[in-house]
Design an enzyme around this catalytic site. Sequence first.
Site, short mmCIF file in Angstrom:
data_model
loop_
_atom_site.label_atom_id
_atom_site.label_comp_id
_atom_site.label_asym_id
_atom_site.label_seq_id
_atom_site.Cartn_x
_atom_site.Cartn_y
_atom_site.Cartn_z
N VAL A 1 0.84 -1.21 0.00
CA VAL A 1 0.00 0.00 0.00
C VAL A 1 0.87 1.26 0.00
O VAL A 1 0.69 2.17 -0.80
CB VAL A 1 -0.96 0.00 1.22
CG1 VAL A 1 -1.67 1.34 1.35
CG2 VAL A 1 -1.97 -1.13 1.09
N ASP B 1 10.39 2.43 7.56
CA ASP B 1 9.81 1.11 7.80
C ASP B 1 10.66 0.47 8.89
O ASP B 1 11.86 0.75 8.98
CB ASP B 1 9.87 0.26 6.52
CG ASP B 1 8.93 -0.95 6.58
OD1 ASP B 1 7.90 -0.94 5.88
OD2 ASP B 1 9.23 -1.89 7.35
N LYS C 1 14.41 -2.56 3.76
CA LYS C 1 13.34 -2.46 2.76
C LYS C 1 13.14 -0.99 2.37
O LYS C 1 13.05 -0.66 1.19
CB LYS C 1 12.04 -3.05 3.32
CG LYS C 1 10.89 -3.01 2.34
CD LYS C 1 9.86 -4.06 2.65
CE LYS C 1 8.76 -4.23 1.64
NZ LYS C 1 8.67 -3.37 0.51
N THR D 1 -3.98 2.22 7.51
CA THR D 1 -3.92 0.88 8.13
C THR D 1 -5.31 0.47 8.64
O THR D 1 -6.02 1.26 9.25
CB THR D 1 -2.93 0.90 9.30
OG1 THR D 1 -1.67 1.37 8.82
CG2 THR D 1 -2.76 -0.48 9.92
N ASN D 2 -5.67 -0.78 8.39
CA ASN D 2 -6.98 -1.30 8.84
C ASN D 2 -6.93 -1.90 10.24
O ASN D 2 -5.88 -2.38 10.65
CB ASN D 2 -7.44 -2.38 7.86
CG ASN D 2 -8.12 -1.77 6.65
OD1 ASN D 2 -8.85 -0.81 6.77
ND2 ASN D 2 -7.86 -2.35 5.49
N HIS E 1 -15.32 1.71 7.07
CA HIS E 1 -14.65 1.05 5.94
C HIS E 1 -14.64 -0.44 6.26
O HIS E 1 -13.73 -0.95 6.89
CB HIS E 1 -13.22 1.59 5.79
CG HIS E 1 -12.41 0.85 4.77
ND1 HIS E 1 -12.77 0.76 3.45
CD2 HIS E 1 -11.26 0.14 4.88
CE1 HIS E 1 -11.87 0.04 2.79
NE2 HIS E 1 -10.95 -0.35 3.64
P1 NAD Z 1 2.41 -4.98 3.84
O1 NAD Z 1 2.60 -6.12 4.77
O2 NAD Z 1 2.81 -5.12 2.41
O3 NAD Z 1 3.20 -3.70 4.41
C1 NAD Z 1 3.20 -3.32 5.74
C2 NAD Z 1 4.53 -2.66 6.02
O4 NAD Z 1 4.48 -2.15 7.36
C3 NAD Z 1 5.72 -3.63 5.92
O5 NAD Z 1 6.71 -3.09 5.06
C4 NAD Z 1 6.20 -3.72 7.38
O6 NAD Z 1 7.61 -3.91 7.46
C5 NAD Z 1 5.78 -2.36 7.92
N1 NAD Z 1 5.67 -2.32 9.38
C6 NAD Z 1 5.10 -3.25 10.20
N2 NAD Z 1 5.23 -2.85 11.49
C7 NAD Z 1 5.87 -1.67 11.47
C8 NAD Z 1 6.29 -0.77 12.48
N3 NAD Z 1 6.06 -1.03 13.78
N4 NAD Z 1 6.92 0.36 12.11
C9 NAD Z 1 7.16 0.64 10.79
N5 NAD Z 1 6.79 -0.19 9.80
C10 NAD Z 1 6.15 -1.32 10.13
O7 NAD Z 1 0.88 -4.57 3.97
P2 NAD Z 1 0.05 -3.69 2.92
O8 NAD Z 1 -0.61 -4.60 1.94
O9 NAD Z 1 0.88 -2.57 2.47
O10 NAD Z 1 -1.14 -3.15 3.88
C11 NAD Z 1 -0.86 -2.18 4.87
C12 NAD Z 1 -2.14 -1.80 5.62
O11 NAD Z 1 -3.03 -1.12 4.74
C13 NAD Z 1 -2.93 -3.01 6.15
O12 NAD Z 1 -3.42 -2.70 7.44
C14 NAD Z 1 -4.08 -3.15 5.17
O13 NAD Z 1 -5.20 -3.79 5.71
C15 NAD Z 1 -4.34 -1.67 4.89
N6 NAD Z 1 -5.15 -1.39 3.70
C16 NAD Z 1 -6.04 -0.37 3.83
C17 NAD Z 1 -6.90 -0.04 2.78
C18 NAD Z 1 -7.88 1.07 2.96
O14 NAD Z 1 -8.79 1.30 2.12
N7 NAD Z 1 -7.78 1.85 4.03
C19 NAD Z 1 -6.81 -0.75 1.56
C20 NAD Z 1 -5.86 -1.77 1.46
C21 NAD Z 1 -5.04 -2.09 2.54
#
Ligand code: NAD
Length: 312
Positions: A15, A36, A41, A121-122, A177
């Site tokens: 995302v 991150d 990464k 984030t969800n 959402h």
């Molecule tokens: P992902 O696993 O690809 O990426 C998450 C990233 O967060 C990773 O790079 C991880 O290393 C990093 N991370 C984890 N803990 C951390 C911390 N404490 N500090 C810093 N970085 C940290 O996941 P994604 O597919 O990118 O999804 C991310 C979020 O977005 C999820 O919660 C997902 O449900 C949400 N999302 C929201 C919507 C929306 O409409 N709001 C749509 C899609 C996804």
Amino acid sequence: MREKRRVVLVGCGMVGMSYAYAMMNQQTCDELVLIDYNKQKADGEAMDLNHGLAFSGSHMRIWSGTYEDCKDADIVTITAGVAQQPGETRLALLERNTAVFKSIIEPVTDSGFNGIFLIATNPVDVMTKITCELSGFNPKRVIGSGTSLDTARLRYLVGDYLKVDPRSIHGYVMGEHGDSEFVPWSQLHVSTKPVLDIIAESKGKYCVEDLEKIEVDVRTAAYKIIEAKKATYYGIGIALNRLTKSILGDENSVQTVSAYLRGEYGQTGIFIGVPAIINAQGVQSVLECHLTADEQERFDASCNTLREYFVH
Ligand code: NAD
């Protein structure tokens, strides 16, 4: 606002990087800082994006940074967390993502950050509330992506159904959402014409049942995409880019975000998806549409869903 528009992105996953790529292509900001907890990464993503700059038409400076970089940021966007697993509801992610947010918000505010939080984030409505509580910020400066992506999906699907450009479809998905979100059809217009009038005058070409099917398709889109390709990211990436432009451009544009309600729609003390006017100060105001009694009931039910499951 500083001369250089700076966005700090926390969470360089699918995302986050879709958002970064959209910003780079649309020249949304001047400085983009990637953070991150997997520092390697963030380093790699900064390199990869920088290598595209020569062809992007953008003068952005992009680097893998630290929370100290938040001091001069206009926006801190948080996409860090755990992605939804197949079959997992957004709500089930709450526990894990609350711990993640505790480790992020404190160093951001310690930096002296004084801008706008943008949260994806969800479960996004709850994570927005948690960000507000942990940061102590005025709720106007904490914005969740809310139903912005769902609204884009709605406009696309209705446009496809009526054979009209989605940009001429004006309507909103409101509420959580998630599974209790809904479409107030009384508010959906094609240009200035109510969609319900178009249906009534269509001599059976279009029908309410098809609209109801579209509403289900919007609500279940994330589940279908996750089943097919494990995660959703391009749609939300470009939705976040749109919100970022509304803030940095001081646009006063109406977006469906997770905003804090103070009596609007008869609700108080909750972050939930509503149309709101967004500018450099965050949420300028919530736009109150005249919902039908049935729509108001659905909105109240969605608020109750959030309250029941997520009150801390
Ligand atoms: P992902 O696993 O690809 O990426 C998450 C990233 O967060 C990773 O790079 C991880 O290393 C990093 N991370 C984890 N803990 C951390 C911390 N404490 N500090 C810093 N970085 C940290 O996941 P994604 O597919 O990118 O999804 C991310 C979020 O977005 C999820 O919660 C997902 O449900 C949400 N999302 C929201 C919507 C929306 O409409 N709001 C749509 C899609 C996804």
